[in-house]
Design an enzyme around this catalytic site. Structure first.
Site, short mmCIF file in Angstrom:
data_model
loop_
_atom_site.label_atom_id
_atom_site.label_comp_id
_atom_site.label_asym_id
_atom_site.label_seq_id
_atom_site.Cartn_x
_atom_site.Cartn_y
_atom_site.Cartn_z
N PRO A 2 0.81 -1.22 0.00
CA PRO A 2 0.00 0.00 0.00
C PRO A 2 0.85 1.28 0.00
O PRO A 2 1.35 1.69 1.02
CB PRO A 2 -0.82 -0.10 1.29
CG PRO A 2 -0.56 -1.45 1.84
CD PRO A 2 0.72 -1.92 1.26
N GLU A 3 1.00 1.85 -1.17
CA GLU A 3 1.45 3.23 -1.26
C GLU A 3 0.23 4.02 -1.72
O GLU A 3 -0.88 3.49 -1.74
CB GLU A 3 2.61 3.37 -2.27
CG GLU A 3 3.87 2.64 -1.80
CD GLU A 3 5.08 2.96 -2.67
OE1 GLU A 3 5.12 4.07 -3.24
OE2 GLU A 3 5.97 2.12 -2.77
N HIS A 97 -5.34 -13.49 10.45
CA HIS A 97 -4.94 -12.09 10.58
C HIS A 97 -6.09 -11.12 10.30
O HIS A 97 -5.85 -9.97 9.95
CB HIS A 97 -3.74 -11.80 9.68
CG HIS A 97 -2.56 -12.66 10.00
ND1 HIS A 97 -1.88 -12.57 11.19
CD2 HIS A 97 -1.96 -13.65 9.31
CE1 HIS A 97 -0.90 -13.46 11.21
NE2 HIS A 97 -0.93 -14.13 10.08
N ARG A 116 1.36 -8.42 9.26
CA ARG A 116 2.49 -7.84 10.01
C ARG A 116 2.07 -6.88 11.10
O ARG A 116 2.87 -6.46 11.90
CB ARG A 116 3.44 -7.14 9.02
CG ARG A 116 4.19 -8.14 8.17
CD ARG A 116 5.06 -7.45 7.17
NE ARG A 116 6.23 -6.83 7.79
CZ ARG A 116 7.15 -6.17 7.11
NH1 ARG A 116 7.03 -6.03 5.82
NH2 ARG A 116 8.17 -5.63 7.72
#
Length: 280
Positions: A2-3, A97, A116
């Site tokens: 994700p940018e 997650h 993460r």
DNA sequence: CGTACACCCTGGCCGC
DNA sequence: TGCGGCCAGGGTGTAC
């Protein structure tokens, strides 16, 4: 990854599912993300209607009908998984997650998934958003008119840091990440090692449109992945994309007329890919 | 004050 | 097939 373009794509994908809808239920399954989620977040969201969703830099913001704003950051590995009712199909089972679940009425569901756990969420007051610590320091949006060669000349004046690091600095321009900085510098034929202060005049004039172009192209690619979802089912946060220089260490430079080889170097702990021959 | 770097956490991939 | 080492999108806090 994700940018800015990925976050923009997530934003556009979330709008049809959440805007105008009441959050009938919110379930926090893991509050220990990059920063702990507010204890009462689920309670404060439950029953609220989402008025609109926007993006600033790499942040997503959902404006609620009581003046609160849900601020969300996807970190490095965050995704939004969408699900809408389809005949008798039951919703897919939640996975390891899946940290936050939003039920959006009509049986629609949005699940924040982040292996993460560098992503995070918090609540703020809409009226105070401009002065919020996340937003007050940010530079202009790279796709806005405020981001132009004149601005960049001023922002980089006297900066004795490599241009690569300067473009990653969210105070100078907001939303660029490692990949798109590499791609834009490659397109503008500017060395990532060049001192920021020396990127003035013609170089700044080359760089600004390249930054906008690589972002525009990626957002367009994200848009086509959205259409591929058919309705709203799918995974938002990452889409297949081919880079011209990123991740291409050892490969031939693709610039017209250049026979250089792409090199990798580490700048402030991050990989930079560039062509030493045509990027000066 | 500006810059450099370690670190938060997990999983995937590569080489042995 | 297993395991250790290395790598990855971001942003922040701390040390010079």
């Amino acid at each position: 990854m994700p940018e800015l373009p990925e976050v923009e794509t997530v934003c556009r994908g979330l709008r049809p599912v959440l805007e105008g809808r009441v959050l009938t239920d919110v379930q926090v399954r893991r509050p220990d993300l990059r920063f702990p989620l507010p204890d009462d977040m689920a309670d404060r969201l439950r029953g609220r209607r989402v008025e609109r969703i926007d993006r600033r830099a790499k942040y997503l913001r959902a404006f609620l009908d009581d003046g609160q704003v849900l601020i969300m950051h996807l970190g490095m590995s965050g995704r939004m998984n969408l699900w809408a009712p389809n005949g008798d199909e039951p919703p897919p089972a939640l996975e390891k997650h899946d940290h936050v679940v939003f039920e959006a009425g009509n049986g629609s569901r949005v699940v924040f998934h982040d292996p993460r756990r560098f992503g995070y969420m918090t609540l703020a007051v809409a009226a105070e958003l401009e002065g919020h610590p996340y937003f007050a320091p940010l530079g202009p949006e790279p796709l806005s008119d405020a981001f132009n060669a004149d601005y960049l000349n001023t922002a980089l004046y006297g900066k004795r840091t490599p241009i690569k690091a300067a473009l990653l600095d969210q105070r100078i321009v907001a939303g660029l990440g490692n990949i798109y900085v590499c791609e834009a510098l490659f397109g503008a034929r500017i060395s990532p090692k060049r001192l920021a202060a020396s990127v003035v005049g013609k170089r700044a004039e080359r760089l600004v449109p390249k930054i906008k172009a690589v972002l525009d192209r990626a957002i367009e690619a994200g848009g086509s992945t959205l259409r591929d979802y058919a309705q709203v089912d799918g995974e938002l946060g990452y889409f297949q994309h081919s880079w011209t220089v990123y991740g291409r260490e050892g490969e031939a430079c693709t610039s017209a007329g250049c026979d250089g080889i792409v090199k990798r170097l580490v700048q402030s702990g991050r990989s930079t890919f560039y062509c030493p021959k045509c990027q000066r």
